[in-house]
Design a protein around this motif. Structure first.
Motif, PDB file in Angstrom:
ATOM      1  N   LEU A 194      43.729  29.885  63.908  1.00 39.37           N
ATOM      2  CA  LEU A 194      44.686  29.028  64.607  1.00 39.37           C
ATOM      3  C   LEU A 194      45.544  28.224  63.625  1.00 39.37           C
ATOM      4  O   LEU A 194      46.751  28.084  63.824  1.00 39.37           O
ATOM      5  N   LEU A 195      44.923  27.707  62.567  1.00 37.48           N
ATOM      6  CA  LEU A 195      45.705  26.977  61.564  1.00 37.48           C
ATOM      7  C   LEU A 195      46.647  27.902  60.804  1.00 37.48           C
ATOM      8  O   LEU A 195      47.769  27.520  60.462  1.00 37.48           O
ATOM      9  N   GLY A 196      46.198  29.128  60.529  1.00 40.64           N
ATOM     10  CA  GLY A 196      47.062  30.096  59.852  1.00 40.64           C
ATOM     11  C   GLY A 196      48.268  30.472  60.683  1.00 40.64           C
ATOM     12  O   GLY A 196      49.380  30.613  60.169  1.00 40.64           O
ATOM     13  N   ILE A 197      48.066  30.620  61.992  1.00 35.93           N
ATOM     14  CA  ILE A 197      49.183  30.914  62.887  1.00 35.93           C
ATOM     15  C   ILE A 197      50.169  29.753  62.879  1.00 35.93           C
ATOM     16  O   ILE A 197      51.389  29.962  62.826  1.00 35.93           O
ATOM     17  N   GLN A 198      49.655  28.531  62.917  1.00 34.06           N
ATOM     18  CA  GLN A 198      50.540  27.369  62.904  1.00 34.06           C
ATOM     19  C   GLN A 198      51.293  27.250  61.584  1.00 34.06           C
ATOM     20  O   GLN A 198      52.418  26.744  61.548  1.00 34.06           O
ATOM     21  N   LEU A 199      50.686  27.724  60.513  1.00 32.67           N
ATOM     22  CA  LEU A 199      51.348  27.690  59.211  1.00 32.67           C
ATOM     23  C   LEU A 199      52.562  28.599  59.185  1.00 32.67           C
ATOM     24  O   LEU A 199      53.562  28.299  58.519  1.00 32.67           O
ATOM     25  N   LEU A 200      52.497  29.689  59.934  1.00 36.04           N
ATOM     26  CA  LEU A 200      53.596  30.646  59.945  1.00 36.04           C
ATOM     27  C   LEU A 200      54.702  30.282  60.934  1.00 36.04           C
ATOM     28  O   LEU A 200      55.785  30.847  60.870  1.00 36.04           O
ATOM     29  N   ARG A 246      55.266  22.447  69.678  1.00 42.27           N
ATOM     30  CA  ARG A 246      54.914  22.838  71.041  1.00 42.27           C
ATOM     31  C   ARG A 246      53.488  23.348  71.131  1.00 42.27           C
ATOM     32  O   ARG A 246      52.834  23.207  72.153  1.00 42.27           O
ATOM     33  N   VAL A 247      52.994  23.968  70.064  1.00 46.01           N
ATOM     34  CA  VAL A 247      51.652  24.560  70.067  1.00 46.01           C
ATOM     35  C   VAL A 247      50.584  23.512  69.752  1.00 46.01           C
ATOM     36  O   VAL A 247      49.433  23.655  70.162  1.00 46.01           O
ATOM     37  N   TRP A 248      50.933  22.449  69.043  1.00 44.07           N
ATOM     38  CA  TRP A 248      49.962  21.466  68.580  1.00 44.07           C
ATOM     39  C   TRP A 248      49.133  20.829  69.698  1.00 44.07           C
ATOM     40  O   TRP A 248      47.916  20.696  69.543  1.00 44.07           O
ATOM     41  N   PRO A 249      49.705  20.438  70.850  1.00 44.04           N
ATOM     42  CA  PRO A 249      48.867  19.876  71.911  1.00 44.04           C
ATOM     43  C   PRO A 249      47.813  20.861  72.425  1.00 44.04           C
ATOM     44  O   PRO A 249      46.685  20.462  72.734  1.00 44.04           O
ATOM     45  N   VAL A 250      48.155  22.132  72.486  1.00 45.36           N
ATOM     46  CA  VAL A 250      47.177  23.144  72.908  1.00 45.36           C
ATOM     47  C   VAL A 250      46.050  23.227  71.884  1.00 45.36           C
ATOM     48  O   VAL A 250      44.868  23.311  72.240  1.00 45.36           O
ATOM     49  N   THR A 285      45.010  20.847  69.859  1.00 47.50           N
ATOM     50  CA  THR A 285      44.152  19.663  69.942  1.00 47.50           C
ATOM     51  C   THR A 285      43.242  19.717  71.165  1.00 47.50           C
ATOM     52  O   THR A 285      42.099  19.260  71.103  1.00 47.50           O
ATOM     53  N   ILE A 286      43.722  20.278  72.267  1.00 49.16           N
ATOM     54  CA  ILE A 286      42.862  20.439  73.445  1.00 49.16           C
ATOM     55  C   ILE A 286      41.722  21.401  73.148  1.00 49.16           C
ATOM     56  O   ILE A 286      40.575  21.169  73.545  1.00 49.16           O
ATOM     57  N   ILE A 287      42.016  22.471  72.414  1.00 45.28           N
ATOM     58  CA  ILE A 287      40.960  23.413  72.012  1.00 45.28           C
ATOM     59  C   ILE A 287      39.927  22.699  71.154  1.00 45.28           C
ATOM     60  O   ILE A 287      38.717  22.883  71.330  1.00 45.28           O
ATOM     61  N   LEU A 288      40.388  21.856  70.225  1.00 42.09           N
ATOM     62  CA  LEU A 288      39.442  21.104  69.390  1.00 42.09           C
ATOM     63  C   LEU A 288      38.620  20.118  70.212  1.00 42.09           C
ATOM     64  O   LEU A 288      37.416  19.965  69.980  1.00 42.09           O
ATOM     65  N   VAL A 289      39.260  19.453  71.169  1.00 43.49           N
ATOM     66  CA  VAL A 289      38.550  18.480  72.011  1.00 43.49           C
ATOM     67  C   VAL A 289      37.454  19.165  72.819  1.00 43.49           C
ATOM     68  O   VAL A 289      36.411  18.574  73.081  1.00 43.49           O
ATOM     69  N   ILE A 290      37.660  20.397  73.193  1.00 46.17           N
ATOM     70  CA  ILE A 290      36.649  21.125  73.962  1.00 46.17           C
ATOM     71  C   ILE A 290      35.577  21.719  73.055  1.00 46.17           C
ATOM     72  O   ILE A 290      34.380  21.593  73.322  1.00 46.17           O
ATOM     73  N   LEU A 291      35.987  22.362  71.962  1.00 41.76           N
ATOM     74  CA  LEU A 291      35.028  23.119  71.150  1.00 41.76           C
ATOM     75  C   LEU A 291      34.161  22.258  70.232  1.00 41.76           C
ATOM     76  O   LEU A 291      32.991  22.583  70.029  1.00 41.76           O
ATOM     77  N   LEU A 292      34.693  21.183  69.664  1.00 40.36           N
ATOM     78  CA  LEU A 292      33.876  20.378  68.753  1.00 40.36           C
ATOM     79  C   LEU A 292      32.692  19.708  69.458  1.00 40.36           C
ATOM     80  O   LEU A 292      31.558  19.801  68.961  1.00 40.36           O
ATOM     81  N   PRO A 293      32.867  19.066  70.615  1.00 40.24           N
ATOM     82  CA  PRO A 293      31.677  18.538  71.307  1.00 40.24           C
ATOM     83  C   PRO A 293      30.736  19.647  71.797  1.00 40.24           C
ATOM     84  O   PRO A 293      29.516  19.476  71.802  1.00 40.24           O
TER      85      PRO A 293
END
Length: 68
Positions: free
Chosen positions: A20-26, A34-38, A40-48
């Motif tokens: 995901l970070l590599g895709i954002q780098l490109l 536009r992709v960043w909020p999505v 962060t939502i993925i991180l909010v769900i997966l980290l806990p």
């Protein structure tokens, strides 16, 4: 924080974060904004979820079935 998570946890979740970070780098900055909020939502769900999976279920969720 995500880079530290990738380095510490070398598993499928860290590969997902790295991709995901590599895709954002490109992406361009406008598209990344536009992709960043999505992301962060993925991180909010997966980290806990990762944390709870590492700890296991709380004792209150466990029950003992009595069979006759």
């Amino acid at each position: 924080m995500t880079a530290i998570t990738i380095c510490v946890r070398v598993d499928a979740y860290s590969m997902l974060y790295a991709v995901l970070l590599g895709i954002q780098l490109l992406l361009s900055r406008r598209c990344c904004a536009r992709v960043w909020p999505v992301y962060t939502i993925i991180l909010v769900i997966l980290l806990p979820l990762q944390y709870l999976l590492a700890l296991g279920l709380p004792v209150g969720f466990c029950y003992r079935a009595y069979y006759i």
